[in-house]
Scaffold this motif. Sequence first.
Motif, short mmCIF file in Angstrom:
data_model
loop_
_atom_site.label_atom_id
_atom_site.label_comp_id
_atom_site.label_asym_id
_atom_site.label_seq_id
_atom_site.Cartn_x
_atom_site.Cartn_y
_atom_site.Cartn_z
N UNK A 1 24.01 -14.33 -36.27
CA UNK A 1 23.76 -15.03 -35.43
C UNK A 1 23.03 -14.42 -34.38
N UNK A 2 21.77 -15.09 -34.06
CA UNK A 2 20.83 -14.58 -33.13
C UNK A 2 21.45 -15.08 -31.58
N UNK A 3 21.16 -13.87 -30.81
CA UNK A 3 21.62 -14.18 -29.32
C UNK A 3 20.75 -13.23 -28.47
N UNK A 4 21.23 -13.41 -27.03
CA UNK A 4 20.23 -12.70 -26.14
C UNK A 4 21.21 -12.36 -24.84
N UNK A 5 21.12 -11.11 -24.46
CA UNK A 5 22.09 -10.36 -23.48
C UNK A 5 21.63 -11.12 -22.25
N UNK A 6 22.97 -11.56 -21.62
CA UNK A 6 22.79 -12.14 -20.36
C UNK A 6 23.41 -11.08 -19.15
N UNK A 7 24.39 -10.43 -19.57
CA UNK A 7 25.01 -9.60 -18.61
C UNK A 7 25.95 -8.67 -19.35
N UNK A 8 25.78 -7.11 -19.14
CA UNK A 8 26.63 -6.18 -19.28
C UNK A 8 27.29 -5.49 -18.57
N UNK A 9 29.07 -5.66 -18.55
CA UNK A 9 29.69 -4.95 -17.60
C UNK A 9 29.62 -3.66 -17.65
N UNK A 10 30.15 -2.83 -16.80
CA UNK A 10 30.55 -1.46 -16.87
C UNK A 10 31.72 -1.14 -17.82
N UNK A 11 31.84 -0.01 -18.28
CA UNK A 11 33.05 0.32 -19.03
C UNK A 11 34.22 0.25 -18.18
N UNK A 12 35.28 -0.23 -18.73
CA UNK A 12 36.77 -0.47 -18.12
C UNK A 12 37.24 0.85 -18.11
N UNK A 13 37.94 1.00 -17.15
CA UNK A 13 38.81 2.42 -16.67
C UNK A 13 39.81 2.43 -17.89
N UNK A 14 39.86 3.62 -18.27
CA UNK A 14 41.05 3.90 -19.61
C UNK A 14 40.53 3.54 -20.86
N UNK A 15 40.00 2.16 -20.97
CA UNK A 15 39.85 1.72 -22.41
C UNK A 15 38.23 2.17 -22.86
N UNK A 16 37.49 1.94 -21.73
CA UNK A 16 36.01 2.23 -21.93
C UNK A 16 35.40 1.02 -22.66
N UNK A 17 36.16 -0.19 -22.84
CA UNK A 17 35.26 -1.38 -23.39
C UNK A 17 34.47 -1.94 -22.41
N UNK A 18 33.26 -2.48 -22.96
CA UNK A 18 32.36 -2.87 -22.27
C UNK A 18 32.09 -4.44 -22.85
N UNK A 19 32.26 -5.33 -21.72
CA UNK A 19 31.93 -6.74 -22.06
C UNK A 19 30.60 -7.30 -21.95
N UNK A 20 30.14 -7.87 -23.00
CA UNK A 20 28.80 -8.22 -22.96
C UNK A 20 28.67 -9.82 -23.05
N UNK A 21 28.22 -10.47 -21.97
CA UNK A 21 27.79 -11.80 -22.38
C UNK A 21 26.40 -12.16 -22.83
N UNK A 22 26.71 -12.87 -24.34
CA UNK A 22 25.68 -13.25 -24.76
C UNK A 22 25.50 -14.72 -25.11
N UNK A 23 24.18 -14.95 -24.83
CA UNK A 23 23.75 -16.50 -24.98
C UNK A 23 23.32 -16.54 -26.70
N UNK A 24 24.20 -17.71 -26.88
CA UNK A 24 23.58 -18.22 -28.30
C UNK A 24 23.43 -19.75 -28.23
#
Length: 232
Positions: free
Chosen positions: A182-205
């Motif tokens: 699926x094609x998408x476009x990054x709207x925003x990327x968060x910083x890495x969450x403390x402890x887990x390092x997970x990054x949340x990326x908002x993608x517009x589709x």
Amino acid sequence: MSKTQVDTAPNGVPQQGRVAGPVAPPRVSARRRRPGVIALSLALIAAGGAGVAVLLLQVGNRTDVVTVVRDVQVGQVLSEDDLGKASIALDPAVKAVRADNLKSVVGKRAAVELKPGSLLSPSQVTKDNLVKAGEQLVPIGLEPKQIPATALVPGQKVELVHVPAQGTTDTGKTSDAAPRTIDGRVVKASGAAPGTGIVVVDVATSATDGPTAAAWEAAGTLRLVLAAPDGN
């Protein structure tokens, strides 16, 4: 017959009497002026004057620009309370919004995350909604090993790839079939969450692909891949 006593000086010369008189001050010879010292003094004065002139010139060439005074998230509408003014010596290569154009950016959206103390440039604001008509926003959580080394920035094109869960295959698909994307476009990327390092990326589709991408994300079968700059 009386005699007059005459004092005789040690050198034998008769003196009538010694009378104390004023003592003349010692003669002080005028100092000789050295041309080298005078020339050095004049040079220092001239250099000091030139330095002051340069400083005044720099102060006179200061430019009033717009600054950011508090955190502004991507997509947030700018208000006057988010912005301030500063007078700086601006390099011509630096693109900044002039203070007299402050009203022109109020009401626009932040195209990137803005931090206090930074200058506001024209490319950091947009009049368009980051999620356009006919699009949906899908949040995607990426583990550290899934995050691209290239920084994710707003506007970057990506592909959402469906990867079958481990030990399963897509129904009706052969093993060598191309994965669904699926094609998408990054709207925003968060910083890495403390402890887990997970990054949340908002993608517009597209609105039609949004539910599918959300289902892949929920099942843990979605991966994010950077697309080529030209979209190919």
